[in-house]
Design a protein around this motif. Sequence first.
Motif, PDB file in Angstrom:
ATOM      1  N   VAL A 149    -117.572 -34.723 -12.111  1.00 21.24           N
ATOM      2  CA  VAL A 149    -116.808 -34.616 -10.863  1.00 21.24           C
ATOM      3  C   VAL A 149    -117.506 -35.394  -9.759  1.00 21.24           C
ATOM      4  O   VAL A 149    -116.866 -36.105  -8.973  1.00 21.24           O
ATOM      5  CB  VAL A 149    -116.647 -33.131 -10.470  1.00 21.24           C
ATOM      6  CG1 VAL A 149    -115.981 -32.997  -9.097  1.00 21.24           C
ATOM      7  CG2 VAL A 149    -115.844 -32.383 -11.530  1.00 21.24           C
ATOM      8  N   TRP A 150    -118.825 -35.289  -9.699  1.00 27.79           N
ATOM      9  CA  TRP A 150    -119.592 -35.978  -8.671  1.00 27.79           C
ATOM     10  C   TRP A 150    -119.472 -37.499  -8.816  1.00 27.79           C
ATOM     11  O   TRP A 150    -119.231 -38.216  -7.837  1.00 27.79           O
ATOM     12  CB  TRP A 150    -121.055 -35.557  -8.731  1.00 27.79           C
ATOM     13  CG  TRP A 150    -121.897 -36.153  -7.641  1.00 27.79           C
ATOM     14  CD1 TRP A 150    -122.721 -37.240  -7.726  1.00 27.79           C
ATOM     15  CD2 TRP A 150    -121.954 -35.709  -6.274  1.00 27.79           C
ATOM     16  NE1 TRP A 150    -123.300 -37.494  -6.511  1.00 27.79           N
ATOM     17  CE2 TRP A 150    -122.854 -36.574  -5.605  1.00 27.79           C
ATOM     18  CE3 TRP A 150    -121.349 -34.679  -5.579  1.00 27.79           C
ATOM     19  CZ2 TRP A 150    -123.157 -36.415  -4.255  1.00 27.79           C
ATOM     20  CZ3 TRP A 150    -121.653 -34.529  -4.240  1.00 27.79           C
ATOM     21  CH2 TRP A 150    -122.536 -35.383  -3.587  1.00 27.79           C
ATOM     22  N   GLU A 151    -119.606 -37.989 -10.030  1.00 30.87           N
ATOM     23  CA  GLU A 151    -119.540 -39.438 -10.254  1.00 30.87           C
ATOM     24  C   GLU A 151    -118.154 -39.988  -9.955  1.00 30.87           C
ATOM     25  O   GLU A 151    -118.010 -41.122  -9.508  1.00 30.87           O
ATOM     26  CB  GLU A 151    -119.945 -39.764 -11.698  1.00 30.87           C
ATOM     27  CG  GLU A 151    -121.412 -39.504 -12.003  1.00 30.87           C
ATOM     28  CD  GLU A 151    -122.340 -40.289 -11.100  1.00 30.87           C
ATOM     29  OE1 GLU A 151    -122.037 -41.461 -10.798  1.00 30.87           O
ATOM     30  OE2 GLU A 151    -123.369 -39.720 -10.661  1.00 30.87           O
ATOM     31  N   ALA A 152    -117.122 -39.180 -10.201  1.00 31.23           N
ATOM     32  CA  ALA A 152    -115.750 -39.640  -9.964  1.00 31.23           C
ATOM     33  C   ALA A 152    -115.338 -39.558  -8.497  1.00 31.23           C
ATOM     34  O   ALA A 152    -114.327 -40.149  -8.101  1.00 31.23           O
ATOM     35  CB  ALA A 152    -114.776 -38.809 -10.808  1.00 31.23           C
ATOM     36  N   LEU A 203    -119.928 -35.699  -0.655  1.00 28.77           N
ATOM     37  CA  LEU A 203    -119.770 -34.297  -0.284  1.00 28.77           C
ATOM     38  C   LEU A 203    -118.421 -34.033   0.373  1.00 28.77           C
ATOM     39  O   LEU A 203    -117.900 -32.911   0.318  1.00 28.77           O
ATOM     40  CB  LEU A 203    -120.902 -33.858   0.649  1.00 28.77           C
ATOM     41  CG  LEU A 203    -122.235 -33.513  -0.011  1.00 28.77           C
ATOM     42  CD1 LEU A 203    -123.292 -33.221   1.048  1.00 28.77           C
ATOM     43  CD2 LEU A 203    -122.103 -32.323  -0.961  1.00 28.77           C
ATOM     44  N   GLN A 204    -117.873 -35.052   1.021  1.00 27.36           N
ATOM     45  CA  GLN A 204    -116.561 -34.894   1.651  1.00 27.36           C
ATOM     46  C   GLN A 204    -115.442 -34.881   0.622  1.00 27.36           C
ATOM     47  O   GLN A 204    -114.334 -34.416   0.905  1.00 27.36           O
ATOM     48  CB  GLN A 204    -116.316 -36.041   2.642  1.00 27.36           C
ATOM     49  CG  GLN A 204    -117.358 -36.178   3.727  1.00 27.36           C
ATOM     50  CD  GLN A 204    -117.450 -34.948   4.594  1.00 27.36           C
ATOM     51  OE1 GLN A 204    -116.446 -34.384   4.990  1.00 27.36           O
ATOM     52  NE2 GLN A 204    -118.678 -34.520   4.881  1.00 27.36           N
ATOM     53  N   ALA A 205    -115.729 -35.379  -0.593  1.00 26.05           N
ATOM     54  CA  ALA A 205    -114.672 -35.570  -1.581  1.00 26.05           C
ATOM     55  C   ALA A 205    -114.650 -34.505  -2.674  1.00 26.05           C
ATOM     56  O   ALA A 205    -113.614 -34.301  -3.315  1.00 26.05           O
ATOM     57  CB  ALA A 205    -114.822 -36.957  -2.224  1.00 26.05           C
ATOM     58  N   VAL A 206    -115.777 -33.832  -2.928  1.00 28.34           N
ATOM     59  CA  VAL A 206    -115.808 -32.848  -4.017  1.00 28.34           C
ATOM     60  C   VAL A 206    -115.418 -31.476  -3.483  1.00 28.34           C
ATOM     61  O   VAL A 206    -115.564 -31.190  -2.287  1.00 28.34           O
ATOM     62  CB  VAL A 206    -117.212 -32.781  -4.662  1.00 28.34           C
ATOM     63  CG1 VAL A 206    -117.576 -34.121  -5.263  1.00 28.34           C
ATOM     64  CG2 VAL A 206    -118.274 -32.323  -3.669  1.00 28.34           C
ATOM     65  N   PRO A 207    -114.906 -30.586  -4.345  1.00 29.63           N
ATOM     66  CA  PRO A 207    -114.531 -29.241  -3.886  1.00 29.63           C
ATOM     67  C   PRO A 207    -115.733 -28.495  -3.314  1.00 29.63           C
ATOM     68  O   PRO A 207    -116.816 -28.482  -3.902  1.00 29.63           O
ATOM     69  CB  PRO A 207    -114.017 -28.566  -5.160  1.00 29.63           C
ATOM     70  CG  PRO A 207    -113.577 -29.689  -6.031  1.00 29.63           C
ATOM     71  CD  PRO A 207    -114.528 -30.809  -5.756  1.00 29.63           C
ATOM     72  N   GLU A 240    -115.028 -40.198  -4.554  1.00 26.32           N
ATOM     73  CA  GLU A 240    -115.068 -41.405  -3.739  1.00 26.32           C
ATOM     74  C   GLU A 240    -116.301 -41.394  -2.843  1.00 26.32           C
ATOM     75  O   GLU A 240    -116.774 -40.342  -2.414  1.00 26.32           O
ATOM     76  CB  GLU A 240    -113.804 -41.515  -2.885  1.00 26.32           C
ATOM     77  CG  GLU A 240    -112.530 -41.710  -3.691  1.00 26.32           C
ATOM     78  CD  GLU A 240    -111.315 -41.869  -2.794  1.00 26.32           C
ATOM     79  OE1 GLU A 240    -111.496 -41.842  -1.554  1.00 26.32           O
ATOM     80  OE2 GLU A 240    -110.203 -42.005  -3.318  1.00 26.32           O
ATOM     81  N   GLY A 241    -116.811 -42.586  -2.551  1.00 28.49           N
ATOM     82  CA  GLY A 241    -117.966 -42.711  -1.670  1.00 28.49           C
ATOM     83  C   GLY A 241    -119.181 -43.216  -2.413  1.00 28.49           C
ATOM     84  O   GLY A 241    -119.240 -43.187  -3.652  1.00 28.49           O
TER      85      GLY A 241
END
Length: 413
Positions: free
Chosen positions: A364-367, A377-381, A369-370
Motif C-alpha cells: 500500500v505504501w509503495e503504491a 502519508l497524505q495518500a495512505v489510509p 502517490e508521492g
Amino acid sequence: MTSAAARTALDLTAGLPVPSLEDFYRDLHRHPELSMAEHRTAGRLAERLRTAGFETVEGVGGTGVAGLLRNGDGPAVLLRADMDALPVREETGLPYASEADGVMHACGHDLHVTWLAGAAAALADGRETWSGTLLVVGQPAEETGQGAAGMVADGLYERFVRPDVLLGQHAAPGPAGLYPHAPGLIMSASTDVDIVVHGRGGHGSRPEATVDPVVTAAYLVTRLQTVVARETAAAESAVLTVGRIEAGTRHNIIPAEARIALNLRTQSEAVRQRMLAAIRRIALGECLAAGCPKEPEVTVGATFPVTVNDMETDRRVAAVHGEVFGAATVFDPGPAMGSEDFPQLAAGSIPYSYWFVTTTPHAVWEAAEGEGIPDKLQAVPSNHSPHFAPDLSTVAPGVRTLVAGALAQLSVA
C-alpha cells in the motif's frame, strides 16, 4: 555494544506464537465494541492474562482490565492498551472485517490489545530474566476520553500498585517497521465545543417573519476559520474543525435553532484559552448581527490533555528500540496534532513514554502517490478511516516494542 535489556527482549520474543496472536487480532477486529461497551474484548484479554499468570480483575473503571505480576524487587511498570472501536462502517474488504454493523476498529486498538497480550505472556514466561512488578492495563473508552480517568478514579493504583513508570504505544500510518519517539511533547490537547444558535422559526415562504439560525450558523462556520488563520501566531500550532452542523426538519421550515460541534487541537494552554475566547466572541457577534432572540450557548465538552513524554524515560525506551530494530527505525517526528487520554493515567506525576508503531502494508505504501514520507502519508489510509488496515506483519514487532520498553525500566539480570 547491545544492552542487557535489548538482548533479553530479543531472547524473550524469539519464539512468539505469531499465528496464535494473529488469530487473536483477527477475532478482535471482527468483533469491535464501542467505548464503555468493550465487554467481549475485555474478557478475551483477561483470559490471556490469567493464562499467563497475572492476578487479573475485570470491570475496573467500567470495562477496564488490570493484570498484576509481582516478580521480586524492582520498579513497577505499567503497560497499557486501549480497547474501544469507533462508529465507522468498515470498507477495507478484509476477510476478517467487522461483523458489527457500523462499528469498526478504525484506530488500531485491536492491534494494541494484541500487542499487550503478547508482551504480557512473553514477560511472564521469561520472568527469570528480570525483576520488578508489571501492571498490565486494558483501558476502555480512549476515544471518548473517559477510560484512563475512570480507571484511576476507580482505585486502579490503590487496588493494585502505583507504577513508577507508564508505557504506551499507538498504531500509526507509515511504512511498517518504524518506531517514532518524541522526547517531550508528542501529542496535542483536544477540546470539544458545542454551539447552539437560537433563531425564530417559521414558514419558508415568510423568512421576514423569522430569524434564520441556519444562515447565522453558516456565517459562524466561515468566520470560525479565522481563529486559526488570523488570531493564532504562525509559530503556534492549532487546528479548528467544524465536525457537525445540524438544523431543521423539513425543506420548507425555517428552524428555531441550529447546532454546531467543534473540535480544537492545541499544544499549549494559552493558545487553547485564546481560541475558546475567540469562539465565544465570534458566536456572540454573529448572533447579535443576525438579531437572534437569545445569546448563543457555547459549551466546552470533553478535553484531552497534551501528551508530554518524560525525556529520560523516553530516551531509555527509544535507545533500546534502536538496538532491537536498528537505529534508522527510531526518529523524532515532532509533535502530532492527534490526542490521547493516556496522560491521565499519570495521575499528575508518574513519568511516561509514549511512541508510535507504523503499520501501513508495504504494498500500500509503495503504491501511494508521492515521493517522500510526508507526501505518501497524505495518500495512505489513516487512523479513523474506514479503509484503515494495519499490516499483520506488525503483530510480532509491536509485541517486541512493549517487551523491550518494559525491560528498559525493569531490573534485568
